[in-house]
Enzyme design. Structure first.
Site, PDB file in Angstrom:
ATOM      1  N   LYS A  43     -13.232  28.495   5.417  1.00  0.00           N
ATOM      2  CA  LYS A  43     -12.888  27.037   5.609  1.00  0.00           C
ATOM      3  C   LYS A  43     -13.314  26.404   4.187  1.00  0.00           C
ATOM      4  O   LYS A  43     -13.970  27.218   3.381  1.00  0.00           O
ATOM      5  CB  LYS A  43     -13.742  26.635   6.711  1.00  0.00           C
ATOM      6  N   TYR A 279     -21.723   6.340 -20.894  1.00  0.00           N
ATOM      7  CA  TYR A 279     -21.914   5.238 -19.951  1.00  0.00           C
ATOM      8  C   TYR A 279     -23.315   4.864 -19.598  1.00  0.00           C
ATOM      9  O   TYR A 279     -24.067   5.565 -19.458  1.00  0.00           O
ATOM     10  CB  TYR A 279     -21.127   5.400 -18.598  1.00  0.00           C
TER      11      TYR A 279
END
Ligand SMILES: *Cc1c(COP(=O)(O)O)cnc(C)c1O
Length: 387
Positions: A43, A279
């Site tokens: 999965k 940033y």
């Protein structure tokens, strides 16, 4: 499967070690014995390793089922490997049951509406439905309670083409602790419910409870099959599982990590002392610095929490992240690696020279677990099978 020539390899890519996967699956088979089957849990894009690539490597091994979460994951695998034996662990919407039945995908069932809808689905698909009944033993996620058993067996018995092939459960507290009393209590509840079911319908062919941690630690949880996820990829479910295993067996190099994450330096620049990087101006250089730009960001699964914390490997040395991780880019300090040059290989996970960055190290830095680090690596990044 042949690995692709270097020229067609994307600059940023995930390398999957075929030999490591095979080592891990053969190691667990040795531990659980030949009598016990393996459901390889693929999965979440095989925990970020690439579902197609991992199945490709495992296709000739003794794998009872490939376990996925959803019908969409099953569909994708079925396109690449038609007829692959698939066990769906998650919920299948009622409208998709017929499709799953027509493919003989094994269903994990814990709701009576699903059983009722299967009555119609087997008719329309003209096939038997194979279901694995999930039993509630203490996780309170999926699963039916003891009091619901008669109603489920009744509904199953009314349609002979519904085959009760499996009975499963999932442990709630086996990874995060060295105290396994809760797991033992769950196992007792499971056995009690199983006895009740089998008294009525006979031996359930595939009884399964164990994920990686239980498979590694407790033989009493193996039954007929294990569901082997994180450790297929060479990762321990937790430090506690690793410790518990070490204390019991004293064998410390049992699993081989499968995944490496690589990219290249996309730009190099000199940044004078006192300048800010990135940033939010969260990092300010305290010396004249040489900074490398790395073309990976949080979109790729390189968590923003790694800002100003993580290291990458360049020319076999650690280069620390400077400033914030951006969406697609981050910066590292290479002042101490003068030999570094444009397009040099950068290792985010894996080894280079004598140095190594583990998934667990990244998980620690990001405040999470190894499972989340690998499963969130962007599926768009190229996966390449090596050795
Ligand atoms: C994901 C999952 C597993 C695999 O667990 P690991 O700890 O990765 O081995 C097993 N069973 C169920 C129901 C799961 O959802």
């Amino acid at each position: 499967m042949k690995t692709e020539p270097h020229s067609s390899r994307a600059a940023s890519h995930i390398e999957i070690s075929k030999s490591a996967i095979l080592h891990n699956v053969r190691t667990i088979q040795r531990i659980i014995g030949e009598r016990v089957g393996i459901a390889a849990v693929v999965k979440a894009c095989a925990y970020g390793h690439g579902a197609n690539e991992v199945v490709q490597v495992l296709i000739n091994e003794q794998i009872r089922f490939f376990a996925v979460h959803s019908i969409e994951e099953a569909d994708r695998l079925d396109q690449s490997f038609p007829g692959l034996p698939i066990l769906i662990l998650g919920y299948v919407p009622l409208s998709h049951l017929e499709h799953a039945v027509s493919r003989s995908w094994r269903l994990t069932v814990s709701s009576i509406e699903t059983v009722n809808s299967l009555h119609e689905a087997v008719g329309r698909a003209g096939k038997e439905a194979y279901m694995h009944l999930k039993l509630e033993t203490g996780t309170n996620r999926q699963g039916i309670r003891e009091s619901q058993i008669p109603a489920f067996l009744d509904a199953i018995a009314r349609e002979p083409r519904i085959v009760l092939e499996g009975a499963s459960m999932h442990f709630a507290n086996i990874e995060d602790t060295t105290d396994h009393s809760f797991a033992k209590m769950q196992l007792e509840r499971y056995k009690k419910m199983l006895a009740q079911i089998e008294a009525q319908v006979g031996r359930i062919p595939i009884r399964h409870t164990a994920s990686s941690a239980a498979s590694l630690l407790f033989e009493s949880t193996h039954f007929d099959m294990i569901r082997f996820g994180i450790s297929l990829y060479g990762l321990w479910p937790s430090k506690q599982t690793y410790l518990s295993y070490l204390i019991a067996r004293k064998e410390n190099s049992l699993l081989k990590p499968v995944l490496s994450w690589k990219t290249i330096i996309s730009e190099i620049k000199d940044v004078p002392s006192g300048d800010y990087i990135g940033y939010g101006c969260t990092y300010r250089t305290t010396y004249d610095s040489r900074i490398a730009v790395i073309p990976i960001g949080y979109f790729d699964g390189y968590d923003r929490k790694l800002s100003n914390l993580a290291h990458v490997l360049i020319r076999g040395k650690r280069a620390p992240v400077r400033g914030r991780i951006c969406m697609d880019i981050f910066m590292v300090d290479i002042t101490h690696i003068p030999e570094a040059s444009l397009q040099d290989e950068v290792v985010l996970i894996g080894s280079q020279g004598d140095e190594r960055i583990t998934v667990e190290q990244l998980a620690d830095w990001a405040g999470t677990i190894n499972y989340e680090i690998v499963s969130r690596i962007n599926p768009l990044l190229q996966r390449v099978i090596v050795d």
